[in-house]
Design a protein around this motif. Structure first.
Motif, PDB file in Angstrom:
ATOM      1  N   PHE A  85       1.014  -1.279   0.028  1.00 17.51           N
ATOM      2  CA  PHE A  85       0.038  -0.004   0.061  1.00 17.51           C
ATOM      3  C   PHE A  85       1.005   1.336   0.000  1.00 17.51           C
ATOM      4  N   MET A  88       2.200   1.497  -3.458  1.00 20.82           N
ATOM      5  CA  MET A  88       1.267   2.023  -4.503  1.00 20.82           C
ATOM      6  C   MET A  88       0.904   3.538  -4.147  1.00 20.82           C
ATOM      7  N   SER A  89       1.350   4.033  -2.946  1.00 22.86           N
ATOM      8  CA  SER A  89       1.164   5.542  -2.556  1.00 22.86           C
ATOM      9  C   SER A  89       2.120   6.495  -3.378  1.00 22.86           C
ATOM     10  N   ASP A  94      -4.225   3.529  -6.508  1.00 20.62           N
ATOM     11  CA  ASP A  94      -5.171   3.510  -5.596  1.00 20.62           C
ATOM     12  C   ASP A  94      -5.972   2.027  -5.401  1.00 20.62           C
ATOM     13  N   THR A  95      -5.822   1.192  -6.455  1.00 22.18           N
ATOM     14  CA  THR A  95      -6.496  -0.371  -6.682  1.00 22.18           C
ATOM     15  C   THR A  95      -5.405  -1.449  -6.739  1.00 22.18           C
ATOM     16  N   ILE A  96      -5.691  -2.289  -5.764  1.00 15.82           N
ATOM     17  CA  ILE A  96      -4.769  -3.768  -5.890  1.00 15.82           C
ATOM     18  C   ILE A  96      -5.568  -4.785  -5.978  1.00 15.82           C
ATOM     19  N   ALA A 124      -6.486  -1.045   4.187  1.00 12.68           N
ATOM     20  CA  ALA A 124      -6.509  -0.576   2.916  1.00 12.68           C
ATOM     21  C   ALA A 124      -6.876   0.809   2.994  1.00 12.68           C
ATOM     22  N   HIS A 127      -5.004   3.444   4.013  1.00 12.28           N
ATOM     23  CA  HIS A 127      -4.064   4.269   3.078  1.00 12.28           C
ATOM     24  C   HIS A 127      -4.610   4.676   1.693  1.00 12.28           C
ATOM     25  N   VAL A 129      -6.409   2.950  -0.268  1.00 11.62           N
ATOM     26  CA  VAL A 129      -6.253   1.839  -1.296  1.00 11.62           C
ATOM     27  C   VAL A 129      -7.677   1.155  -1.326  1.00 11.62           C
ATOM     28  N   ASN A 159     -13.816  -0.236   0.866  1.00  7.55           N
ATOM     29  CA  ASN A 159     -12.678  -0.387   0.140  1.00  7.55           C
ATOM     30  C   ASN A 159     -12.342  -1.738  -0.106  1.00  7.55           C
TER      31      ASN A 159
END
Length: 653
Positions: A85, A88-89, A94-96, A124, A127, A129, A159
């Motif tokens: 996460f 990803m920032s 914003d999507t996993i 998530a 963060h 996400v 989320n």
């Protein structure tokens, strides 16, 4: 429709993949974790590069084997997830994608999965996400997309949503209609992949044999129709695991991928139109009709209006299928042997073009152009095909929107302007204004009066056989399907001395155009020392292609060709013994076949007679006669032809 593609679909480095995706016109990409891990680019550099290229970073994937585990492993999984996460920032994502667990040490408990997915969703959320949970087709306990969605609903966290992947759904033959009942807010991501229908374990099928939409046999338009009806409006992204694509030129593969999504968008729009829920009364709201699946059997009232959906699907210029072949073009630096063979076949020399180094030969409605504007020492090869179409300009516009590169034809005053584009194998495709009587205005450029075929002329181009490079075969199938509206038939495999030849027939409904694509073994020439060899001084391997012409009386045609000195492909006597055993042909007819090196086939609908010429460069010719409603190509005879050609080629090297 927002388009996307996973970086795993392409060869090359992450930087190269991103550049290729931008060039092909994608809106966004999924970053496959391995591509980032092996890249020298820092996450911040990837983020900036994507912005500079105009690409959104839509999905980070995959995160595996999270749920259904013991508490100590869950703690480790949560630490691993938090690290991703934070990464990803830095990427600005914003999507996993989180896949259902496939490990044997997992626990079969939906309540446990719900609790653990809830903890992941909460983390998530901290963060910023979103977690897209996907049911892998080979998941240990969660392999059904509806099961995954029920878990998402049970968690009920903003989320956590689901990822719908067409391969995981359609490879298991799951019904796709229930997708329409999903809340669009809970569909976080949609991935699409096509595949041929194969009998093998689903994991191997998925890892090696996925193809782009339109290159396989899945009902993707129906799948997408249900997704659109559900109200989803996010990216539609390709996730293709394919050994060939990851060895091929990445820019070309990216263009092929984009073409497949353009085609899928159009097909999905057509499916929605053909299966549209209808409003019961004029002006009725969207809630008054149809989340049910197509084909429910209920007779719907006439539509007073149609529903609109958040995802807008674009369509392409609509064209009818080609009405027939207008011409075939063979390019050669030295055309003497080619001219001799055409003359022996019965073609008439109609003259040279008034401004180009081009000859026109014709027999009835069959026209062959010999293009002498070729590089020095270039051997004869099929270079272009002309098709009769209703509207060349509209058909060309469609092809160009499908990423087909334009091929202009140099013209001078009072010369026909052809719309043209290049096929994946570099064959040039020209679109000609069709005429019911077979006339062609452009032939006036070779001499007056040639535009009208002679009275009683019946010869036509029956089919053209093009050999495709192994890495672009699937691309070619999609290209001719989407750009020329040809319908692919079930492929066949034909044995030859150098291996199996995969053969894919593409045709129009009325069979006026038959195009055969062959994924052929490479034939050796010039110093090659063994089957498939590339060793030896000057070793070179080439494909063979051919043009087939249909006539009314093949026996008479063959006798005339023999009298003119044509070199036929010599068919072994063993073939005719086998023919007698299989069909019980009359002795005199069998003797005629053998005398003239004719091949024969028969089915419940009719008979097929044909013969082949010797090969000139990489091209040879076939003459055929179809009796009754025979619709094939003499497939049982193909191994004979391959063996004889191989033997002749071996003796000339």
């Amino acid at each position: 429709m927002r388009t996307g593609i996973a970086t795993v679909c392409l060869s090359g480095t992450l930087k190269e993949k991103m550049q290729a995706c931008a060039i092909a016109g994608f809106d966004g990409i999924e970053i496959f974790e391995q591509d980032l891990v092996t890249s020298p680019l820092a996450p911040e550099d990837v983020r900036k590069m994507a912005a500079d290229l105009g690409l959104t970073l839509d999905l980070y994937q995959p995160f595996r084997d999270f749920d259904s585990v013991e508490e100590d492993l869950l703690a480790a999984n949560l630490r691993r997830a938090e690290a991703k996460f934070k990464l990803m920032s830095r990427l600005g994502m914003d999507t996993i994608l989180v896949c259902s667990n496939v490990a044997t040490a997992s626990i079969d408990s939906d309540s446990l999965r719900t609790e653990q997915l809830g903890r992941l969703a909460a983390l998530a959320g901290d963060h910023g996400v979103k977690v897209a949970y996907e049911a892998l087709a080979w998941g240990k306990y969660v392999s059904d997309y509806e099961h995954a969605h029920k878990l998402v609903e049970a968690v009920d966290h903003p989320n956590l949503g689901t990822c719908l992947d067409s391969f995981h759904i359609l490879s298991r033959n799951w019904d796709t209609a229930p997708i329409e009942a999903f809340s669009p807010e809970k569909i976080f991501f949609v991935q699409v992949a096509d595949a041929p229908k194969l009998s093998m374990d689903v994991l191997s099928w998925s890892r090696h044999y996925r193809v782009f939409p339109g290159e396989g046999q899945f009902e993707l338009a129906k799948f997408m129709g249900h997704v659109v009806r559900a109200g989803y409006s996010g990216p539609v992204s390709l996730e293709i695991f394919n050994d060939v694509f990851r060895q091929s030129d990445l820019e070309r593969t990216a263009v092929d991928a984009m073409r497949s999504l353009i085609w899928l968008e159009e097909q999905s729009a057509k499916w929605l139109d053909a299966n549209a829920p209808v409003l019961a009364t004029a002006g009725a709201g969207n809630d008054s009709a149809g989340n049910g699946s197509a084909g429910s059997g209920a007779a719907a009232p006439k539509a007073a209006g149609r529903r609109r959906y958040p995802m807008e699907l674009a369509t392409l210029p609509q064209v009818a299928e080609p009405a027939g072949y207008n011409f075939a073009e063979v390019r050669a630096a030295d055309s003497k042997v080619l001219e001799t063979v055409l003359g022996q076949l019965g073609f008439e020399f109609n003259g040279r073009h008034r401004t180009k180094d081009v000859q026109l030969w014709s027999m009835g409605h069959a026209r062959v152009i010999i293009n002498e504007q070729a590089p020095a020492h270039a051997e004869p090869a099929i270079a272009a095909l002309g098709f009769d179409v209703e509207s060349p300009v509209i058909a060309a516009a469609r092809a160009q929107q499908l990423k087909a590169p334009a091929v202009p034809r140099k013209t001078q005053a009072n010369e026909e302007i052809f719309q043209g584009f290049a096929a994946p194998d570099s064959t040039e495709i020209f679109l000609c204004q069709g005429s019911p009587d077979g006339t062609a205005a452009w032939t006036r450029e070779f001499g007056e009066g040639l535009e009208v075929p002679p009275p009683g002329a019946t010869a036509v181009i029956d089919h053209v056989n093009l050999a495709q490079p192994w890495q672009h075969f699937d691309e070619a199938v999609l290209f001719y399907t989407s750009a020329l509206a040809l319908e692919p038939q079930p492929f066949a495999e034909v044995p030859s001395p150098t291996g199996l030849v995969r053969s894919q027939v593409m045709l129009t409904v009325d069979r006026s155009v038959r195009l055969v694509l062959n994924l052929a073994p490479l034939m050796q020439q010039d110093g090659a020392t063994g089957p498939g060899s590339t060793s030896g001084t000057g070793a070179r391997r080439t494909y063979q292609e051919h043009i087939a012409f249909a006539v009314d009386d093949l026996v008479a045609t063959a006798r005339d060709c023999k009298a003119r000195g044509l070199e036929f492909l010599q068919i072994p006597a063993n073939y005719y013994e086998d023919l007698a055993a299989r069909f019980g042909l009359a002795p005199d007819f069998l003797a005629t076949l053998q005398e003239l090196n004719l091949l024969y086939d028969r089915d419940a609908d009719g008979e097929f007679l044909h013969f082949y010429t010797a090969t000139v460069g990489s091209v040879f010719f076939e003459m055929v006669e179809r009796r009754g409603a025979y619709d094939g190509y003499g497939a049982p005879n193909a191994p004979v032809r391959h063996a004889v050609q191989y033997d002749q080629l071996s003796r000339t090297t």
